[in-house]
Every structure is written in structure tokens, then in C-alpha cells.
Design a protein around this motif. Structure first.
Motif, PDB file in Angstrom:
ATOM      1  N   CYS A 577      46.682  10.529  77.329  1.00 59.59           N
ATOM      2  CA  CYS A 577      46.746   9.620  78.475  1.00 59.59           C
ATOM      3  C   CYS A 577      45.714   8.509  78.288  1.00 59.59           C
ATOM      4  CB  CYS A 577      46.452  10.357  79.783  1.00 59.59           C
ATOM      5  SG  CYS A 577      47.785  11.445  80.333  1.00 59.59           S
ATOM      6  N   LEU A 578      45.977   7.393  78.927  1.00 61.43           N
ATOM      7  CA  LEU A 578      45.018   6.300  78.954  1.00 61.43           C
ATOM      8  C   LEU A 578      44.276   6.342  80.275  1.00 61.43           C
ATOM      9  CD1 LEU A 578      47.192   3.487  77.400  1.00 61.43           C
ATOM     10  CD2 LEU A 578      45.150   4.459  76.393  1.00 61.43           C
ATOM     11  N   LEU A 579      42.980   6.322  80.197  1.00 63.77           N
ATOM     12  CA  LEU A 579      42.134   6.305  81.382  1.00 63.77           C
ATOM     13  C   LEU A 579      41.578   4.891  81.543  1.00 63.77           C
ATOM     14  CD1 LEU A 579      40.923   8.491  83.434  1.00 63.77           C
ATOM     15  CD2 LEU A 579      38.813   8.153  82.144  1.00 63.77           C
ATOM     16  N   GLN A 580      41.777   4.325  82.726  1.00 67.43           N
ATOM     17  CA  GLN A 580      41.355   2.954  82.960  1.00 67.43           C
ATOM     18  C   GLN A 580      40.520   2.849  84.224  1.00 67.43           C
ATOM     19  OE1 GLN A 580      44.918   0.554  83.217  1.00 67.43           O
ATOM     20  NE2 GLN A 580      44.720  -0.128  81.102  1.00 67.43           N
ATOM     21  N   ALA A 581      39.609   1.873  84.184  1.00 70.94           N
ATOM     22  CA  ALA A 581      38.912   1.520  85.419  1.00 70.94           C
ATOM     23  C   ALA A 581      39.919   0.907  86.386  1.00 70.94           C
ATOM     24  CB  ALA A 581      37.790   0.532  85.123  1.00 70.94           C
ATOM     25  N   MET A 582      39.803   1.242  87.660  1.00 69.46           N
ATOM     26  CA  MET A 582      40.714   0.701  88.658  1.00 69.46           C
ATOM     27  C   MET A 582      40.421  -0.775  88.908  1.00 69.46           C
ATOM     28  SD  MET A 582      43.181   2.481  89.909  1.00 69.46           S
ATOM     29  CE  MET A 582      43.450   1.517  91.386  1.00 69.46           C
ATOM     30  N   GLY A 583      41.493  -1.526  89.110  1.00 69.04           N
ATOM     31  CA  GLY A 583      41.350  -2.925  89.481  1.00 69.04           C
ATOM     32  C   GLY A 583      41.101  -3.051  90.973  1.00 69.04           C
ATOM     33  N   PRO A 584      40.989  -4.278  91.466  1.00 70.28           N
ATOM     34  CA  PRO A 584      40.760  -4.497  92.897  1.00 70.28           C
ATOM     35  C   PRO A 584      41.901  -3.934  93.744  1.00 70.28           C
ATOM     36  CG  PRO A 584      41.323  -6.544  91.770  1.00 70.28           C
ATOM     37  CD  PRO A 584      41.070  -5.533  90.712  1.00 70.28           C
ATOM     38  N   ILE A 585      41.560  -3.301  94.855  1.00 66.51           N
ATOM     39  CA  ILE A 585      42.543  -2.591  95.687  1.00 66.51           C
ATOM     40  C   ILE A 585      43.488  -3.550  96.406  1.00 66.51           C
ATOM     41  CG2 ILE A 585      42.839  -0.976  97.598  1.00 66.51           C
ATOM     42  CD1 ILE A 585      41.658   0.253  95.076  1.00 66.51           C
ATOM     43  N   LYS A 586      42.962  -4.637  96.954  1.00 60.59           N
ATOM     44  CA  LYS A 586      43.773  -5.541  97.770  1.00 60.59           C
ATOM     45  C   LYS A 586      44.329  -6.725  96.978  1.00 60.59           C
ATOM     46  CE  LYS A 586      41.484  -4.453 102.138  1.00 60.59           C
ATOM     47  NZ  LYS A 586      40.784  -4.995 103.328  1.00 60.59           N
ATOM     48  N   ALA A 587      44.432  -6.573  95.684  1.00 60.63           N
ATOM     49  CA  ALA A 587      44.921  -7.666  94.843  1.00 60.63           C
ATOM     50  C   ALA A 587      46.432  -7.822  94.970  1.00 60.63           C
ATOM     51  CB  ALA A 587      44.547  -7.407  93.390  1.00 60.63           C
ATOM     52  N   ARG A 588      46.902  -9.027  94.744  1.00 61.86           N
ATOM     53  CA  ARG A 588      48.334  -9.271  94.607  1.00 61.86           C
ATOM     54  C   ARG A 588      48.739  -9.047  93.151  1.00 61.86           C
ATOM     55  NH1 ARG A 588      46.777 -13.934  98.512  1.00 61.86           N
ATOM     56  NH2 ARG A 588      44.883 -12.751  98.114  1.00 61.86           N
ATOM     57  N   GLU A 589      49.980  -8.643  92.924  1.00 62.39           N
ATOM     58  CA  GLU A 589      50.441  -8.285  91.587  1.00 62.39           C
ATOM     59  C   GLU A 589      51.456  -9.304  91.092  1.00 62.39           C
ATOM     60  OE1 GLU A 589      51.931  -4.325  91.533  1.00 62.39           O
ATOM     61  OE2 GLU A 589      50.072  -3.416  92.247  1.00 62.39           O
ATOM     62  N   VAL A 590      51.249  -9.778  89.852  1.00 59.42           N
ATOM     63  CA  VAL A 590      52.195 -10.703  89.236  1.00 59.42           C
ATOM     64  C   VAL A 590      52.582 -10.176  87.862  1.00 59.42           C
ATOM     65  CG1 VAL A 590      51.233 -12.686  90.469  1.00 59.42           C
ATOM     66  CG2 VAL A 590      50.409 -12.152  88.165  1.00 59.42           C
ATOM     67  N   ILE A 591      53.680 -10.711  87.339  1.00 62.09           N
ATOM     68  CA  ILE A 591      54.172 -10.353  86.002  1.00 62.09           C
ATOM     69  C   ILE A 591      54.189 -11.616  85.152  1.00 62.09           C
ATOM     70  CG2 ILE A 591      56.116  -9.467  84.667  1.00 62.09           C
ATOM     71  CD1 ILE A 591      56.980  -7.894  87.121  1.00 62.09           C
ATOM     72  N   ILE A 592      53.631 -11.504  83.954  1.00 64.31           N
ATOM     73  CA  ILE A 592      53.617 -12.611  82.994  1.00 64.31           C
ATOM     74  C   ILE A 592      54.146 -12.075  81.673  1.00 64.31           C
ATOM     75  CG2 ILE A 592      52.191 -14.298  81.754  1.00 64.31           C
ATOM     76  CD1 ILE A 592      50.132 -13.961  84.068  1.00 64.31           C
ATOM     77  N   GLY A 593      55.043 -12.808  81.030  1.00 63.74           N
ATOM     78  CA  GLY A 593      55.552 -12.327  79.753  1.00 63.74           C
ATOM     79  C   GLY A 593      56.324 -13.384  79.003  1.00 63.74           C
TER      80      GLY A 593
END
Length: 700
Positions: A577-593
Motif C-alpha cells: 500500500c502507499l501511505l500518504q500525508a493527508m491533503g487539506p480537508i476543505k479543498a476543492r478537487e480538480v482533474i488535470i491530464g
């Protein structure tokens, strides 16, 4: 005149050989010879027919080698298997250009494709310009050259047209003849074994006879070249195109028609946008816009004045303006005072200006004179419904007279059919576009104003971010060497770090004990994600746990995630598994690709990370490399962009940080064509920063 001097032999030949000329009227070789004579071509015409003799009072020659002089242009109308031999004979005569009317090449299958390739390579080797095969031919009205198999006689004009479809060319020539539309140049590209749309755009850039370029596209062979040539052309004159093959059925039909791939509609639309090409969805709009651009000056701003003798059409025009981005400006105080003097008391003077149903021609004239003098007005649209009091032809003449004294563009909408026909014809002959409905007129005005904005756009700002291409390239090459088609998340994160993308601290852990130790160093809360080269989407095994705040919860999440993955995908190799630090809780989410389009190269996409974006199609596209303005534009194009700016008291997201990520991904797409697809999903963005929490890179 021509960027490539070889094109003179095609566009302005001193002599033409019709190889396959015929005495029988229905044969294509006879039609072409007759068209050359009927169009007034002044050069030498050499019919080539095995029987010799005379064809249409012209001396015919048994073979190409029997011609008395070398022709500049050879038009080949022969069975498919004889075309290559004719090309060889023309090349031996030092003929500079050839048009192949004959069909039966790549559109018919492998044998035809291979023969077409052989012909194309031969023409390139012998330095011959080639149009076709499977072409209707071409027209240069300035020199009276009608080298087509169409029956209609083209009129001289200032519009250049090109198309891959020969049958469509024939229909448009016939329709344009009835609508009194003329052409400067007319090209049927056919299978594009030689000349492509990019070559045509290049040739028309400095053509003094052409004011407007319009085209029908099914496919684009070299997307980047097309993009560059279209941008250079649209910087000098308007370019309007319609793209066919935008559905699966249309793409299949395109392939069987010309043997070409239709390609991505989103990529083509992005190419049009980024090169200044105006895209339309139907042939009627194509010619409506062409006629307007050819006849009227560009609106210098969005302010439109609408003069009407009926309230209903005025309201329709107002609605269309609202949707198009044009502005129904309030007339100046001086104009309002003048309108009060010339209009009845019950007239509406605040735009739309309703001069009432009993308006005679002189009331139109006085109103238009006042409106045309208003410095705030950028364009004028005149609506007329055929009421009992309407003076159709006199009103048309008033519009013509006032427009001649003004430097502003005038447009008309005479609604109806039989009664308004004489007035409409007067307007069209005077160069004032006339439409049957207000919406079509508004679309034309909006397109012209958009082109004005394109011509006056800011200088593009190119941005290049620092990156470690050596590190990223080594990761990609190692993966390709072992036959991988997708990088693991750990490898993808390393590539992201090489491009200095903002990624959270991440560790690959193979046991729950390792996860607890790593979380202690990273700091809670953390996220846990299943790691497997066989799982493109972790959602299919519910393989993500967020906001884990204690070691106990982390161990439970580990057991739950790994067990679900093994049960639902027993074939998948689970590397941990990958363990990651959590990002900001109230952030908006976008997709870039991005993904690599076969015709145009890397196509960027941007959206919010929500089901509605995919379901409703709220996604914006641009072709890489992106300038700073294009990175800003791809964000602001989506309908949900206001959510990033903040609603209901929310702080605005740091869109500048998102722009940086978009530009870095644009650079990655250009640097490594081996990355076939890439997606950052999601990118968390709050008022302070943006963070790439997950990404997927497909290679090949």
C-alpha cells in the motif's frame, strides 16, 4: 505570391493536359475539357486520347509523349491501374503538377492504399505537386481555370473553399451558383496523397484574391503543421471550418469515404480554438459567416444596436445577444434625443429600438442614421417583418444608403419568404448579409467580433518550468524495457517529483507494521491506497482509506483494503500500500491530464473531480504546449469554474497554483510522447496551495 513556387504550376498553369479526354459528353474527361473552355481559360489545352483526332475543336494527342510542349498541369482521368503510368509520362515531360480525378485508391482497401502510396512517393521523388487522388479538381477564378468535373459554372468572388469530399464540392458549387456566391479558389483535396489542408492554408495566406477561407474537414494528417498554418492564416484573414466525423458513425463513414481516420473531435475543436479558426456545425452557418466576413467590416466591439418594426423579433434578438456575449447597449443621450424627434411617442428607443409595425422606409432611414452616428454602437442589425405597411424594397434601399455612409458593419433580417424576397436580394447584391431569423444574424455578428478579438489578442506568454528530464526519462525507459504499459503509483510520483509537481510525502509499505512506522514519521492524519500494477482504478476494489488518525485505525484499514483487493481481483499482484500525508480537508478537487491524439499530439483536459463533470461533459480541452493564457483559459472554460472562485462565503481557491500544475503537465506531455495518457485525479486545491494526491501514467 506562393510560399512554394511549385504551386504556380497548379494554380496558374500556362498549359493543361487532360489525360483521358473523351468525345462522349457524359465522360469525366469530356466534362473537364468543356469546363476549361467554358470558364475562359486562356492557356493551352491538350486533350490526350489514344484515338487522337479532335475533341471539342481541340487537337487531341494519342499519348502524353506526343504533346507538342510540356504542360504545366496534368489532369488525370483514367482507370486506377493506369494512373501511375500517366504520372511517369508527365514527370518525363517535366510537368510541375498533377490532379488525379480517378478514384479507387485508399478508400477501397489495401491494394488501393498501396498504389496510392506508390503514386505519392513518386510525385515527391520527382518534385511534382499532387492534388488527389479521388478529387473533384480545383478552380482558380482569377485566371478562369475550372479544372473540375462539376457541372456548375463558378462565379468569381473573394471566398476560398476546400473540402475532402468531391461530391460535397459539386453540390456547393451548384448551390452557390443559385445564391450568387463567388469563389476565388476552390479545392477538392480528395485523399490528400499530395496536397493537404495545411498546404492549402499556407498557399492562401498571402493570396490577394481571397478575403475569407472556408473548409470542410474529415481528417487532419499532420495536426501540428495544420495548427501552425491555420494560426498564420487566421492572423491575416478569417478561417471558417466545419468538421465532419464527430460521432462514431460519422468516423466510420469518414474512413470508408476517404480512407482517413477522423481523429478526436475534442482535439480538432481545441486546434481550431488555439489557431483562431471559427468552427461551425452545419453548412448553412459556414456560408452565412463567409458571406458576412467577405462583405462587411469587423465589429470593433460587442455593442449591438437592433432596429425592428416588431417587438417579438426584437426580443428574440435580445435573447440571442445574451447567450452570445454581445451587448445591447443603451443609446447615448444625444441619440435618444434624436430618436425622440423622429419616432412616434409609443416607440421603444432603448434597444431593441422598436419603430412600430406601421414604420415606412423613411422612419427606418432616420432611425438608422441616428444609430450609425452613435459612437457607442459597434454593429447594427435591422429586423423587418412584412406588415401591411412595410415598404420592403424602399427599406432595403434605406439600409444600403445608410451603410455606405458608415464604417460600421450592417446586417439585416427580413423575416418571411415571398414578400421580402426582392428586398433580401437587393441587400445581398449590395453586400449586406440578410438572414431569415435573428439568431442566425446574431451568430454571424458574434463570430466576426470574436475574430476581431483574436486579431487583437495579447502576445502569448510561453512558460517553461524547471524539470529533471533525465530522471523522468530513466523511469519511463526502465518500465518500457520490461514491457510495462502503466507506471506504478510510486513510479508516477517519482516522475511527478522530477517535474517539481507538488505531491504529498508518500511511502510504499508492504506490511501493517511498516505502515504504522511510516505514519509515525509522516504524521497523522494519513491516507492509505492499495498499490498494484494491475489496478488502474483503485475504486474498483474500494482500495482507498482517508483521514486515518490512529495506529489502530491504520491497521484496520490495511487489513480491510488488502483483503478486498485480493477477493475482488485475485489475479492482481498486490505490492503493498502507499501511505500518504493527508491533503487539506476543505479543498476543492480538480482533474488535470492529457492523452496523445494521433493527429494533433498531446491533448490536455481539465475539469472538477465530480461525477457531474464526466456525465454532463463539463470538461475543457487544449493542445499542448500551452501558453499562460491557454492554461488560464482551459480553467475558466468549464461551467463549474465559479466554484473555484468561491461561492456562499467560501474563500477562492489558489487558481495560480493550479495553472502551474497545468503548465508542468503540458511540458511533460511534449517532453515524453511515450506517455500515452496521464491523469492527476484528484488535485486538491484550497486558498493557499494545490496538491497532487494521485496520478496515473500510461506508457507505450
Amino acid at each position: 505570391m506562393y510560399s512554394d513556387p511549385r504551386l504556380r504550376a497548379l494554380f496558374d498553369p500556362v498549359s493543361v493536359a487532360v489525360v483521358g479526354a473523351s468525345r462522349r459528353k457524359r465522360k469525366l474527361g469530356h466534362v473537364i475539357t468543356a469546363n476549361l473552355l467554358r470558364s475562359g481559360y486562356k492557356g493551352k489545352i491538350y486533350p490526350v486520347n489514344p484515338e487522337g483526332g479532335e475533341i471539342l475543336d481541340l487537337q487531341a494527342y494519342p499519348s502524353i509523349s506526343d504533346l507538342p510542349a510540356s504542360p504545366d498541369l496534368g489532369i488525370i482521368v483514367l482507370p486506377r491501374d493506369k494512373v501511375l503510368g500517366a504520372m511517369r509520362e508527365l514527370a518525363d515531360m517535366r510537368t510541375g503538377a498533377a490532379i488525379i480525378i480517378s478514384a479507387g485508391f485508399r478508400e477501397t482497401g489495401r491494394d488501393g492504399y498501396e498504389l496510392e502510396q506508390e503514386i505519392a512517393e513518386f510525385a515527391q521523388r520527382r518534385n511534382m505537386v499532387l492534388l488527389g487522388p479521388n478529387s473533384l479538381g480545383m478552380i482558380n477564378a482569377r485566371v478562369g481555370l475550372n479544372a473540375t468535373i462539376a457541372q456548375a459554372k463558378p462565379r468569381d468572388g473573394s471566398i476560398a473553399f476546400f473540402s475532402q469530399s468531391g461530391a460535397l464540392c459539386a453540390a456547393i458549387l451548384d448551390w452557390a451558383d443559385g445564391e450568387d456566391i463567388g469563389f476565388s479558389k476552390f479545392f477538392s483535396l480528395g485523399n490528400k496523397a499530395g496536397l493537404s489542408e495545411a498546404n492549402v492554408l499556407d498557399a492562401l495566406t498571402d493570396d490577394p484574391d481571397t478575403k475569407v477561407v472556408i473548409g470542410y474537414l474529415e481528417s487532419v494528417d499532420n495536426g501540428q503543421e495544420f495548427l501552425n498554418k491555420a494560426r498564420m492564416l487566421s492572423d491575416k484573414k478569417p478561417v471558417i471550418m466545419i468538421k465532419a466525423g464527430t460521432t462514431q458513425a460519422g468516423a466510420r463513414a469518414t474512413s470508408s469515404h476517404t480512407g482517413s481516420l477522423a481523429g478526436s473531435f475534442q482535439a480538432c475543436r481545441a486546434a481550431f480554438r488555439q489557431s483562431g479558426v471559427i468552427q461551425v456545425d452545419d453548412l448553412e452557418s459556414l456560408f452565412n459567416l463567409a458571406r458576412a466576413f467577405a462583405a462587411q467590416p469587423l465589429p470593433q466591439g460587442p455593442n449591438l444596436a437592433v432596429v425592428t418594426n416588431s417587438g417579438g423579433p426584437g426580443i428574440l434578438a435580445a435573447d440571442a445577444c445574451e447567450e452570445s456575449g454581445l451587448h445591447l447597449m443603451r443609446p447615448s443621450p444625444e441619440t435618444l434625443e434624436e430618436l425622440k424627434q423622429v419616432l412616434p411617442p409609443f416607440a421603444a428607443i432603448y434597444n431593441p429600438i422598436d419603430i412600430l409595425g406601421d414604420a415606412p422606409a423613411e422612419r427606418y432611414r432616420a432611425t438608422l442614421e441616428a444609430v450609425a452616428r452613435d459612437e457607442g454602437v459597434n454593429a447594427v442589425l435591422v429586423l423587418l417583418t412584412p406588415t401591411a405597411s412595410a415598404e420592403i424594397e424602399a427599406t432595403a434601399q434605406a439600409i444600403i444608403d445608410v451603410s455606405k455612409e458608415s464604417d460600421k458593419p450592417f446586417f439585416a433580417c427580413f423575416m418571411g419568404e415571398e414578400r421580402i424576397a426582392p428586398g433580401r436580394d437587393m441587400l445581398l447584391k449590395a453586400g449586406i448579409p440578410s438572414y431569415g431569423y435573428p439568431e442566425a444574424a446574431i451568430r454571424a455578428i458574434q463570430a466576426m467580433h470574436a475574430h476581431f478579438r483574436w486579431l487583437h489578442r495579447p502576445i502569448p506568454v510561453e512558460v517553461c518550468f524547471r524539470r529533471d528530464m533525465g530522471k523522468a526519462g530513466q523511469i519511463i525507459r526502465n518500465a518500457l524495457r520490461i514491457g510495462a504499459t502503466e507506471l506504478s503509483l510510486a513510479q508516477s510520483l517519482e516522475v511527478a517529483q522530477a517535474y517539481e509537481l507538488p505531491v504529498p510525502e508518500t511511502r510504499l509499505v508492504r506490511t501493517s507494521d511498516q505502515a504504522v512506522r511510516a505514519a509515525r514519521k509522516i504524521g497523522y492524519p494519513v491516507a492509505l491506497k492499495i498499490a498494484s500494477p494491475n489496478l488502474s482504478h483503485r475504486s474498483e476494489v474500494n482500495g482507498v482509506a482517508l483521514n486515518i488518525e490512529t495506529p489502530q485505525d491504520l491497521r484496520k484499514a490495511w487489513a480491510s483494503i488488502t483483503m478486498r483487493a485480493q477477493c475482488r481481483r485475485p489475479d492482481a499482484y498486490i505490492s503493498g500500500c502507499l501511505l500518504q500525508a493527508m491533503g487539506p480537508i476543505k479543498a476543492r478537487e480538480v482533474i488535470i491530464g492529457f492523452r496523445q491524439d494521433p493527429q494533433f499530439g498531446p491533448l490536455m483536459h481539465f475539469s472538477l473531480a465530480s461525477p457531474s463533470a464526466e456525465i454532463l461533459g463539463d470538461v475543457a480541452y487544449r493542445l499542448a504546449p500551452l501558453t499562460l493564457q491557454e492554461a488560464q483559459g482551459i480553467m475558466r472554460e468549464i461551467k463549474s469554474y465559479p466554484l473555484l472562485r468561491g461561492v456562499r462565503g467560501e474563500a477562492p481557491a489558489n487558481v495560480g497554483a493550479v495553472e502551474d500544475i497545468i503548465l508542468s503537465m503540458s511540458q511533460m506531455a511534449v517532453d515524453f510522447p511515450e506517455i500515452r495518457e496521464a491523469e492527476l485525479n484528484p488535485v486538491l486545491v484550497d486558498e493557499k496551495d494545490a496538491l497532487v494526491t494521485d496520478l496515473r501514467l500510461t506508457i507505450g
